[in-house]
Design a protein around this motif. Sequence first.
Motif, mmCIF file in Angstrom:
data_model
loop_
_atom_site.group_PDB
_atom_site.id
_atom_site.type_symbol
_atom_site.label_atom_id
_atom_site.label_comp_id
_atom_site.label_asym_id
_atom_site.label_seq_id
_atom_site.Cartn_x
_atom_site.Cartn_y
_atom_site.Cartn_z
ATOM 1 N N GLU A 166 0.847 -1.195 0.000
ATOM 2 C CA GLU A 166 0.000 0.000 0.000
ATOM 3 C C GLU A 166 0.883 1.246 0.000
ATOM 4 O OE1 GLU A 166 -2.090 -0.390 3.724
ATOM 5 O OE2 GLU A 166 -0.301 0.099 4.874
ATOM 6 N N ALA A 167 0.289 2.379 -0.345
ATOM 7 C CA ALA A 167 1.047 3.630 -0.273
ATOM 8 C C ALA A 167 1.280 3.970 1.200
ATOM 9 C CB ALA A 167 0.250 4.748 -0.939
ATOM 10 N N VAL A 168 2.478 4.414 1.529
ATOM 11 C CA VAL A 168 2.780 4.801 2.924
ATOM 12 C C VAL A 168 3.035 6.302 2.948
ATOM 13 C CG1 VAL A 168 4.279 4.403 4.920
ATOM 14 C CG2 VAL A 168 3.839 2.545 3.310
ATOM 15 N N PRO A 169 2.012 7.102 3.306
ATOM 16 C CA PRO A 169 2.220 8.556 3.306
ATOM 17 C C PRO A 169 3.282 8.955 4.321
ATOM 18 C CG PRO A 169 -0.099 7.970 3.627
ATOM 19 C CD PRO A 169 0.684 6.728 3.802
ATOM 20 N N ASP A 170 4.200 9.785 3.885
ATOM 21 C CA ASP A 170 5.253 10.260 4.785
ATOM 22 C C ASP A 170 4.794 11.581 5.409
ATOM 23 O OD1 ASP A 170 7.470 11.083 6.101
ATOM 24 O OD2 ASP A 170 8.851 10.934 4.415
ATOM 25 N N ILE A 201 12.990 -4.659 6.185
ATOM 26 C CA ILE A 201 13.160 -3.292 6.727
ATOM 27 C C ILE A 201 12.411 -3.173 8.050
ATOM 28 C CG2 ILE A 201 12.846 -0.793 6.287
ATOM 29 C CD1 ILE A 201 14.839 -2.277 4.369
ATOM 30 N N GLY A 202 11.167 -3.693 8.058
ATOM 31 C CA GLY A 202 10.363 -3.653 9.282
ATOM 32 C C GLY A 202 11.078 -4.356 10.426
ATOM 33 N N GLN A 203 11.769 -5.468 10.102
ATOM 34 C CA GLN A 203 12.445 -6.235 11.155
ATOM 35 C C GLN A 203 13.748 -5.569 11.627
ATOM 36 O OE1 GLN A 203 12.491 -9.998 9.181
ATOM 37 N NE2 GLN A 203 10.347 -10.387 9.670
ATOM 38 N N LEU A 218 10.746 4.320 2.902
ATOM 39 C CA LEU A 218 11.302 5.594 3.363
ATOM 40 C C LEU A 218 10.274 6.327 4.235
ATOM 41 C CD1 LEU A 218 13.698 7.559 3.248
ATOM 42 C CD2 LEU A 218 12.608 8.638 1.277
ATOM 43 N N GLY A 219 9.007 6.325 3.773
ATOM 44 C CA GLY A 219 7.938 6.952 4.565
ATOM 45 C C GLY A 219 7.771 6.251 5.909
ATOM 46 N N PHE A 220 7.875 4.924 5.900
ATOM 47 C CA PHE A 220 7.752 4.134 7.128
ATOM 48 C C PHE A 220 8.864 4.523 8.118
ATOM 49 C CE2 PHE A 220 7.814 -0.547 8.786
ATOM 50 C CZ PHE A 220 7.064 -0.176 9.889
ATOM 51 N N VAL A 221 10.095 4.561 7.636
ATOM 52 C CA VAL A 221 11.231 4.880 8.506
ATOM 53 C C VAL A 221 11.122 6.328 9.022
ATOM 54 C CG1 VAL A 221 13.751 5.185 8.596
ATOM 55 C CG2 VAL A 221 12.777 3.210 7.419
ATOM 56 N N ASN A 222 10.785 7.261 8.127
ATOM 57 C CA ASN A 222 10.700 8.677 8.540
ATOM 58 C C ASN A 222 9.609 8.898 9.591
ATOM 59 O OD1 ASN A 222 12.746 9.439 6.860
ATOM 60 N ND2 ASN A 222 11.427 10.224 5.229
ATOM 61 N N ARG A 226 10.722 7.438 12.941
ATOM 62 C CA ARG A 226 11.663 8.359 13.594
ATOM 63 C C ARG A 226 10.920 9.571 14.191
ATOM 64 N NH1 ARG A 226 17.125 7.811 12.570
ATOM 65 N NH2 ARG A 226 17.744 6.965 10.564
ATOM 66 N N GLN A 227 9.968 10.094 13.434
ATOM 67 C CA GLN A 227 9.230 11.274 13.898
ATOM 68 C C GLN A 227 8.417 10.949 15.159
ATOM 69 O OE1 GLN A 227 8.949 14.575 14.248
ATOM 70 N NE2 GLN A 227 8.692 14.914 12.056
ATOM 71 N N THR A 228 7.884 9.724 15.214
ATOM 72 C CA THR A 228 7.134 9.292 16.402
ATOM 73 C C THR A 228 8.043 9.320 17.635
ATOM 74 O OG1 THR A 228 5.790 7.862 15.001
ATOM 75 C CG2 THR A 228 5.749 7.399 17.363
ATOM 76 N N VAL A 229 9.264 8.812 17.474
ATOM 77 C CA VAL A 229 10.223 8.808 18.592
ATOM 78 C C VAL A 229 10.551 10.256 18.994
ATOM 79 C CG1 VAL A 229 12.537 8.080 19.329
ATOM 80 C CG2 VAL A 229 11.186 6.585 17.850
ATOM 81 N N ALA A 230 10.703 11.120 17.983
ATOM 82 C CA ALA A 230 11.043 12.527 18.264
ATOM 83 C C ALA A 230 9.912 13.215 19.034
ATOM 84 C CB ALA A 230 11.313 13.265 16.957
ATOM 85 N N VAL A 231 8.664 12.958 18.660
ATOM 86 C CA VAL A 231 7.530 13.586 19.378
ATOM 87 C C VAL A 231 7.465 13.029 20.804
ATOM 88 C CG1 VAL A 231 5.034 14.009 19.393
ATOM 89 C CG2 VAL A 231 6.246 13.945 17.220
ATOM 90 N N ALA A 232 7.748 11.737 20.958
ATOM 91 C CA ALA A 232 7.721 11.138 22.308
ATOM 92 C C ALA A 232 8.727 11.835 23.226
ATOM 93 C CB ALA A 232 8.008 9.650 22.230
ATOM 94 N N HIS A 233 9.884 12.210 22.687
ATOM 95 C CA HIS A 233 10.893 12.920 23.495
ATOM 96 C C HIS A 233 10.324 14.225 24.052
ATOM 97 C CE1 HIS A 233 14.507 10.605 23.379
ATOM 98 N NE2 HIS A 233 14.466 10.467 22.073
ATOM 99 N N GLU A 234 9.394 14.819 23.300
ATOM 100 C CA GLU A 234 8.840 16.113 23.721
ATOM 101 C C GLU A 234 7.812 15.975 24.845
ATOM 102 O OE1 GLU A 234 7.506 18.076 20.147
ATOM 103 O OE2 GLU A 234 9.405 17.588 19.189
#
Lengths: 219, 98
Positions: free
Chosen positions: A124-128, B7-9, B38-42, B45-53
Amino acid sequence: MRGESPEAKRASAEDPDGALVRRLQAGNEAAVETLIARYQRRVFGLALRLTGSREDAEEVAQDVFWKVVDGASSFRGEAALSTWIYRITTNTALMRLRKRPKTPPLPFDEALGPAMTEEGTIAEAVPDWSRLASAELERKELAERLETAVQELPPDYRAVVVLRDVQGLSADEAREILDISLPSLKSRLHRGRLFLRKRLGEYLLPRIAASERRGGHDA
Amino acid sequence: MLRCRDIGQLLHDYVEGDLGPGTAQELEAHLADCPGCLGFVNTYRQTVAVAHELRCDDIPPELQDKLQNFLARKRQARGPWARLRARLGGLWRRDRLP
């Protein structure tokens, strides 16, 4: 401190928590004040993120400081004072959570991440939304949404996420506090993060889509 | 050649900087070609960054006083023998501290 020998002063400067414990064990009243001043922010902050309630966090903090003061004589120094206090705080808060209705268990990892084909590619598309999260939304609002999601985590996962990602402790410190293996810690942290990411996406994506629609009309 | 499922693993170890350089390079090569991962990884990472806040900086201003009063009451209620026992316990174990 008045009457302290130069050796005691040096020991206190080199190992302030060790010196504090010795003063607590000797029944020094001022040491209690120092203990609270040094640890109240960490204890209250951890208790607040674990219980989700300022009232509960205050009560947890009271219990924690009493357990520390009352139990100082049995503290053997095998772990750092901070680790011991974090452990007492986590256990006291988790005990409190056990009295609440149970949170549903987390689904498997792959159900929390993007859907996969049988061949193991993303289906599926993964929105960034990572950049939009900083640019288009109030960061505070996003943090509030995440806070709500943290309260949806089962307590064992919540404790790991809060210690590692909120309090910023190392994996070794968190493992020692929770008395779990490193693989367990990693697994809970990863699944906890996947769950939170999913919740943030569910919150952000409709808002971003609505904002884009409005932008389209304006143009 | 890594697949999206890999990648997920590897994601946790990658974000924590625990992957070996070879595997990290392979993962990054996959990300360069896969917008989904790339969207999954970004976003991870952003989730971890918000948790720090979420770290709590605003403790109730009266908390220190409340805690001190609470502990003073508890210590008072514990009685002199228990206080003495606690002190002796401290002296007994002092040599085992850091």
